[in-house]
Write a protein that holds these residues in place. Structure first.
Motif, PDB file in Angstrom:
ATOM      1  N   UNK A 116       0.678  -0.990   0.214  1.00 24.27           N
ATOM      2  CA  UNK A 116      -0.043   0.027  -0.324  1.00 24.27           C
ATOM      3  C   UNK A 116       1.081   1.321   0.136  1.00 24.27           C
ATOM      4  N   UNK A 117       0.346   2.360  -0.512  1.00 22.65           N
ATOM      5  CA  UNK A 117       0.646   3.662  -0.541  1.00 22.65           C
ATOM      6  C   UNK A 117       1.046   4.346   1.090  1.00 22.65           C
ATOM      7  N   UNK A 118       2.282   4.710   1.845  1.00 20.48           N
ATOM      8  CA  UNK A 118       1.874   4.875   2.588  1.00 20.48           C
ATOM      9  C   UNK A 118       1.234   6.173   3.137  1.00 20.48           C
ATOM     10  N   UNK A 119       0.546   6.172   4.815  1.00 24.48           N
ATOM     11  CA  UNK A 119      -0.339   6.834   5.247  1.00 24.48           C
ATOM     12  C   UNK A 119      -0.022   8.017   6.246  1.00 24.48           C
ATOM     13  N   UNK A 120      -0.031   9.666   6.113  1.00 33.70           N
ATOM     14  CA  UNK A 120      -0.114   9.859   7.781  1.00 33.70           C
ATOM     15  C   UNK A 120      -0.801  11.038   7.556  1.00 33.70           C
ATOM     16  N   UNK A 121      -0.544  11.655   8.964  1.00 32.23           N
ATOM     17  CA  UNK A 121      -1.812  12.607   9.220  1.00 32.23           C
ATOM     18  C   UNK A 121      -1.970  13.870   7.390  1.00 32.23           C
ATOM     19  N   UNK A 122      -0.620  13.975   6.794  1.00 32.98           N
ATOM     20  CA  UNK A 122      -0.754  15.456   6.134  1.00 32.98           C
ATOM     21  C   UNK A 122       0.048  14.403   5.457  1.00 32.98           C
ATOM     22  N   UNK A 133       3.875  10.791   2.991  1.00 35.13           N
ATOM     23  CA  UNK A 133       2.264   9.870   2.790  1.00 35.13           C
ATOM     24  C   UNK A 133       1.187  10.749   2.008  1.00 35.13           C
ATOM     25  N   UNK A 134       0.546   9.781   1.506  1.00 32.45           N
ATOM     26  CA  UNK A 134      -0.557  10.488   1.052  1.00 32.45           C
ATOM     27  C   UNK A 134      -1.255  10.638   3.095  1.00 32.45           C
ATOM     28  N   UNK A 135      -2.217  11.827   2.160  1.00 31.95           N
ATOM     29  CA  UNK A 135      -3.100  12.467   3.482  1.00 31.95           C
ATOM     30  C   UNK A 135      -4.429  11.173   4.121  1.00 31.95           C
ATOM     31  N   UNK A 136      -4.494  10.978   5.097  1.00 34.35           N
ATOM     32  CA  UNK A 136      -5.670   9.769   5.545  1.00 34.35           C
ATOM     33  C   UNK A 136      -6.748  10.751   6.121  1.00 34.35           C
ATOM     34  N   UNK A 137      -7.614  10.309   4.920  1.00 40.08           N
ATOM     35  CA  UNK A 137      -8.808  10.759   5.255  1.00 40.08           C
ATOM     36  C   UNK A 137      -9.957  10.597   6.398  1.00 40.08           C
ATOM     37  N   UNK A 138     -11.020  11.170   6.605  1.00 40.14           N
ATOM     38  CA  UNK A 138     -11.520  10.720   8.358  1.00 40.14           C
ATOM     39  C   UNK A 138     -11.861   9.496   8.172  1.00 40.14           C
TER      40      UNK A 138
END
Length: 330
Positions: A116-122, A133-138
């Motif tokens: 998976x593409x890494x996610x983060x808060x921003x 990272x890609x910004x994580x959605x709500x």
């Protein structure tokens, strides 16, 4: 009287002494994250004799997207519970208590490991890993909260004595906590209360799942030691909120600085942080970092720097460290 040998009894997690083996990644799990004989033998060796009152099992991933490394332990599926039960049974048989640490790596994960593409808060580069990272959605935040809840329930079903939520060393919850990586403009960003909103929601979800009597620990990267990063003032506010939300023990370490603090070689790297946090909370506080001598551990407890001490690398190198330390104090 030895401070290290005194029991911890005014707490939901009662312990016979103040010595803790902190979580240390071994990369000994099966490829799919299941318990291996290597893992069982490793923790059997470390817990022999029950001299260490509490063994905190290495960080374990709550979902594939949050997997930090190859052969990391999994708490992501119901199928792992049977193997984890074998692990808790071995540690209990040896006379120690056991807690599992559960984690999501966030932007510290690699697509080569997770797929998976890494996610983060921003969309901010991870200072330790160099990953953007890609910004994580709500909606994804809701899913992550559920994954933490489900993982904690598996830990309880596997017979452990408690669960530890990981928010240190630059992993996902630490990324939300730190202003270095959390630039969100919604309710999960901004001031310290916004940056710990996800923590508080996870704590509530975990508490609802495991019940009032099951101990919840939280490992907090209490300072980044970097310009614009998390400060001890942030962590004092956060620690008080975590206590109010139902955390039973706070386990203090570093943020994006990792496992060690800059400009100090004294045993108990983070003692200034634990001392400050102890001023504002009433729950027990664990101090880990470079403690290799029993006299240093004793002194850190005697001077009120912490309630429990974690001895990591010394125990990793010498499985008889705890036995020799305890016998030396008696």
């Amino acid at each position: 009287m030895s401070y290290l040998l005194s029991p911890l009894d005014k707490c939901k997690l009662t312990l016979k002494n103040r010595l803790v083996m902190p979580p240390m990644a071994t990369s000994k799990a099966e490829e799919d994250g299941n318990i291996s004989n290597e893992i069982l033998n490793y923790y059997d060796e470390k817990s022999q004799g029950g001299y260490i009152s509490l063994i905190i099992i290495e960080h374990s991933f709550i979902g594939e997207q949050g997997k930090a490394s190859e052969r990391q332990l999994s708490v992501a599926e119901d199928s792992v519970v049977e193997g984890l039960k074998k692990l808790s049974d071995i540690i209990h048989k040896n006379g120690s208590k056991a807690v599992m640490q559960i984690n999501h790596a966030g932007s510290a994960a690699s697509k080569n490991v997770t797929g998976y593409d890494p996610i983060g808060p921003s969309i901010i580069c991870n200072p330790r890993k160099g990953v953007i990272p890609r910004e994580v959605t709500k909606d994804e935040i809701k899913s992550i909260i559920k994954n933490f809840k489900d993982a904690a329930l598996r830990v309880k079903k596997a017979g452990f004595d408690g669960v530890e939520i990981h928010s240190a060393h630059g992993y996902l919850l630490n990324q939300f906590f730190s202003p270095l990586t959390n630039k969100r403009t919604d309710e999960y960003g901004g001031d310290i209360l916004g940056r710990i909103k996800i923590h508080l929601e996870i704590i509530k979800a975990v508490r609802d799942a495991v019940g009032d009597d099951f101990p919840i620990l939280l490992r907090l990267g209490a300072c980044d030691y970097m310009d614009g990063g998390t400060t001890i003032e942030d962590s004092k506010i956060a620690s008080l909120e975590f206590e109010k939300s139902g955390v039973d023990i706070l386990d203090i370490s570093g943020g994006f600085c990792g496992y060690s603090a800059p400009d100090t070689l004294e045993q108990g790297y983070f003692s200034s942080l634990t001392e400050a946090i102890k001023e504002v909370v009433s729950v027990p506080v664990i101090l880990t970092g470079g403690i290799t001598e029993v006299n240093a551990a004793e002194n850190l407890l005697a001077t009120g720097k912490a309630d429990l001490v974690g001895v990591g690398r010394a125990v990793y190198k010498d499985s008889s460290w705890a036995e020799k330390a305890i016998k030396n104090l008696k």
